[in-house]
Design an enzyme around this catalytic site. Structure first.
Site, PDB file in Angstrom:
ATOM      1  N   GLY A  40       0.817  -1.595   0.056  1.00 12.43           N
ATOM      2  CA  GLY A  40       0.150  -0.340  -0.028  1.00 12.43           C
ATOM      3  C   GLY A  40       0.377   1.339   0.363  1.00 12.43           C
ATOM      4  O   GLY A  40       0.364   2.148   0.338  1.00 12.43           O
ATOM      5  N   SER A  41       1.788   1.325  -0.501  1.00 10.32           N
ATOM      6  CA  SER A  41       3.270   2.606  -0.373  1.00 10.32           C
ATOM      7  C   SER A  41       2.626   3.598  -0.931  1.00 10.32           C
ATOM      8  O   SER A  41       2.285   4.270  -1.643  1.00 10.32           O
ATOM      9  CB  SER A  41       4.104   2.527  -0.479  1.00 10.32           C
ATOM     10  OG  SER A  41       4.224   1.258  -1.385  1.00 10.32           O
ATOM     11  N   ASN A  42       2.077   3.074  -3.286  1.00 11.50           N
ATOM     12  CA  ASN A  42       1.380   4.248  -3.629  1.00 11.50           C
ATOM     13  C   ASN A  42      -0.389   4.060  -2.782  1.00 11.50           C
ATOM     14  O   ASN A  42      -0.484   5.391  -3.396  1.00 11.50           O
ATOM     15  CB  ASN A  42       1.111   3.264  -4.620  1.00 11.50           C
ATOM     16  CG  ASN A  42       2.891   3.279  -5.998  1.00 11.50           C
ATOM     17  OD1 ASN A  42       2.515   4.202  -6.390  1.00 11.50           O
ATOM     18  ND2 ASN A  42       2.945   1.928  -5.849  1.00 11.50           N
ATOM     19  N   ARG A 119      -4.070  -8.564  -9.151  1.00  9.38           N
ATOM     20  CA  ARG A 119      -5.495  -9.920  -9.680  1.00  9.38           C
ATOM     21  C   ARG A 119      -5.999  -9.310 -11.475  1.00  9.38           C
ATOM     22  O   ARG A 119      -5.786  -8.446 -11.147  1.00  9.38           O
ATOM     23  CB  ARG A 119      -6.427 -10.139  -9.152  1.00  9.38           C
ATOM     24  CG  ARG A 119      -6.431 -11.112  -8.193  1.00  9.38           C
ATOM     25  CD  ARG A 119      -5.364 -12.102  -7.810  1.00  9.38           C
ATOM     26  NE  ARG A 119      -6.087 -13.102  -8.550  1.00  9.38           N
ATOM     27  CZ  ARG A 119      -6.665 -14.534  -8.533  1.00  9.38           C
ATOM     28  NH1 ARG A 119      -5.190 -14.147  -7.828  1.00  9.38           N
ATOM     29  NH2 ARG A 119      -7.242 -14.911  -9.062  1.00  9.38           N
ATOM     30  N   ASN A 135      -3.039   2.394 -14.356  1.00 11.41           N
ATOM     31  CA  ASN A 135      -2.758   0.888 -13.538  1.00 11.41           C
ATOM     32  C   ASN A 135      -0.948   1.271 -13.082  1.00 11.41           C
ATOM     33  O   ASN A 135      -0.404   1.731 -14.399  1.00 11.41           O
ATOM     34  CB  ASN A 135      -2.549  -0.269 -13.743  1.00 11.41           C
ATOM     35  CG  ASN A 135      -1.382  -1.729 -13.099  1.00 11.41           C
ATOM     36  OD1 ASN A 135      -1.552  -1.694 -12.139  1.00 11.41           O
ATOM     37  ND2 ASN A 135      -1.058  -2.541 -13.897  1.00 11.41           N
ATOM     38  N   HIS A 137       3.146   0.312 -13.081  1.00 12.22           N
ATOM     39  CA  HIS A 137       3.747  -0.532 -12.855  1.00 12.22           C
ATOM     40  C   HIS A 137       4.870  -0.783 -13.395  1.00 12.22           C
ATOM     41  O   HIS A 137       6.027   0.200 -14.026  1.00 12.22           O
ATOM     42  CB  HIS A 137       2.992  -1.703 -14.227  1.00 12.22           C
ATOM     43  CG  HIS A 137       4.052  -3.289 -14.437  1.00 12.22           C
ATOM     44  ND1 HIS A 137       3.700  -4.189 -14.297  1.00 12.22           N
ATOM     45  CD2 HIS A 137       4.885  -2.930 -15.687  1.00 12.22           C
ATOM     46  CE1 HIS A 137       4.333  -5.086 -15.003  1.00 12.22           C
ATOM     47  NE2 HIS A 137       5.825  -4.597 -15.722  1.00 12.22           N
TER      48      HIS A 137
END
Ligand SMILES: Nc1nc2c(c(=O)[nH]1)N[C@@H](CN(C=O)c1ccc(C(=O)N[C@@H](CCC(=O)O)C(=O)O)cc1)CN2
Ligand SMILES: NCC(=O)N[C@@H]1O[C@H](COP(=O)([O-])[O-])[C@@H](O)[C@H]1O
Length: 222
Positions: A40-42, A119, A135, A137
């Site tokens: 959860g750092s982002n 997922r 997203n 990445h």
């Protein structure tokens, strides 16, 4: 930026050529739903950017799929509601995605951030938020798609890697790229040291990419 200010979107046309150089007026904060599977750092970087006034948005809900994920602890610390939707409890990916959509709608989410959501999602979720889902990445796409991207880069011997924010599409890590940042790969790097260097850039570009998307999504033609 005052609520009455206008934004010349020519400056963001590099991000999305579909945006013409017209004057727009920003509207209310963009209502975000964040999806995470782990640390959860982002998530925290987005919450911090909002608190610092760098991002005109609100986090409506965190959806996470792994019980005990640290992302849920971070959400609680930031006063953000979180919902556990454990993929192991659903018979199909589509069933899970229908529940995710229902949850995001329940929290009035306008824009979805996949911040370490591990997922694969189906057309069910993508259709519910067309061009409203991004997203982050940990590679310079299109290089090193999928999971273990950092390990892939390290094993390949590249000297430069980085991170990418992209719009989501069904094909994994293949949606239109919104923003990227590069980092060096050092001779003594491990996957952990390289990932830590990449994440410093993730935490910088994710809020910026959302802000650009917010201008695009929240702008109303004057
Ligand atoms: N349809 C899409 N779904 C997702 C995308 C996407 O671009 N299109 N991005 C991913 C995020 N991601 C890489 O950035 C990614 C995450 C997970 C996987 C994957 O193969 N997951 C496995 C399970 C792995 C595990 O649980 O450890 C799976 O879903 O079976 C690939 C890429 C988010 N989803
Ligand atoms: N293929 C998807 C993928 O690997 N995503 C990566 O998961 C990490 C989540 O970190 P966080 O939970 O600390 O935000 C991030 O580095 C993100 O790029």
């Amino acid at each position: 930026m005052s609520q009455n200010s206008t934004i010349d979107v020519a400056s963001v046309s590099l991000i999305s050529p579909m945006i013409s150089s017209q004057k727009f007026t920003p509207s209310a904060p963009l209502k975000l739903g964040i999806m995470a599977s782990g640390n959860g750092s982002n998530f925290e970087a987005v919450a911090q950017a909002i608190q610092d006034g760098q991002l005109n948005a609100s986090i409506q809900v965190l959806v996470y799929n792994n019980p005990g994920a640290k992302a849920a602890v971070r959400a609680a610390n930031w006063g953000v509601e979180s919902v556990l939707l454990n993929h192991r409890d659903y018979k199909s990916r589509e069933d899970l995605d229908r529940r995710i959509v229902q949850t995001l709608r329940q929290y009035d989410v306008e824009f979805v951030i996949m911040a370490g959501w591990m997922r694969l999602v189906t057309q069910v979720l993508i259709d519910a938020f067309p061009e409203q889902m991004i997203n982050i990445h940990p590679s310079l796409l299109p290089s090193f798609k999928g999971i273990h991207a950092v390990e892939q880069a390290l094993a390949s011997g590249v000297k430069i890697t980085g991170c990418t924010v992209h719009l989501l599409c069904l094909e994994v890590d293949s949606g239109p790229i919104l923003m990227q940042a590069a980092v060096p790969v050092l001779p003594d790097d491990t996957a952990e040291t390289l990932h830590a260097r990449i994440q410093l850039q993730e935490h910088r570009i994710l809020p910026q990419a959302i802000a650009l998307a917010a201008q695009r999504q929240c702008l109303t033609l004057v």
